[in-house]
Design a protein around this motif. Sequence first.
Motif: not given
Length: 137
Positions: A71-76, A89-92, A112-114, A120-123
């Motif tokens: 459904a979603a992924i969060a990255i910090a 922010t750490a992008f994949p 991508v989160a601090r 911020e939310v991207y697709t």
Amino acid sequence: MDYPKLIEEALKAREFAYAPYSRFLVGAALLGKSGTIYRGCNVESCSYGPTNCAERTAVFKAISEGEREFAAIAIAGGPEGEQSPLAHTAFPCGVCRQVLAEFCPMDFPVIVARSPEDYEVYTLGDLLPQAFTPLSL
């Protein structure tokens, strides 16, 4: 969808990162459609090639436990020693984006989160336009 909760799980995963070379700690939290959250962290190797990113760790963990829809992924992520909120922010990376494209649709949310309040939310399609997917075969 509760993005702040997913971000908190990514921040917890970051605590287990093994990054003695880059000192850039990353945590990811992947939400399965079942409601299960799979955490992953980056794991470095001194020869760099075998290093695995947090996002792939979470995806591989989920797949190995039978989950196939997400459904979603969060990255910090950010440099070692920083306290939340993170400065970056750490992008994949490209490889992680490709692995996500194997299992997720292009409208899949990538957060991508601090901090749980600053994100911020991207697709996936935003991050990997013109993706090579199983539908390309």
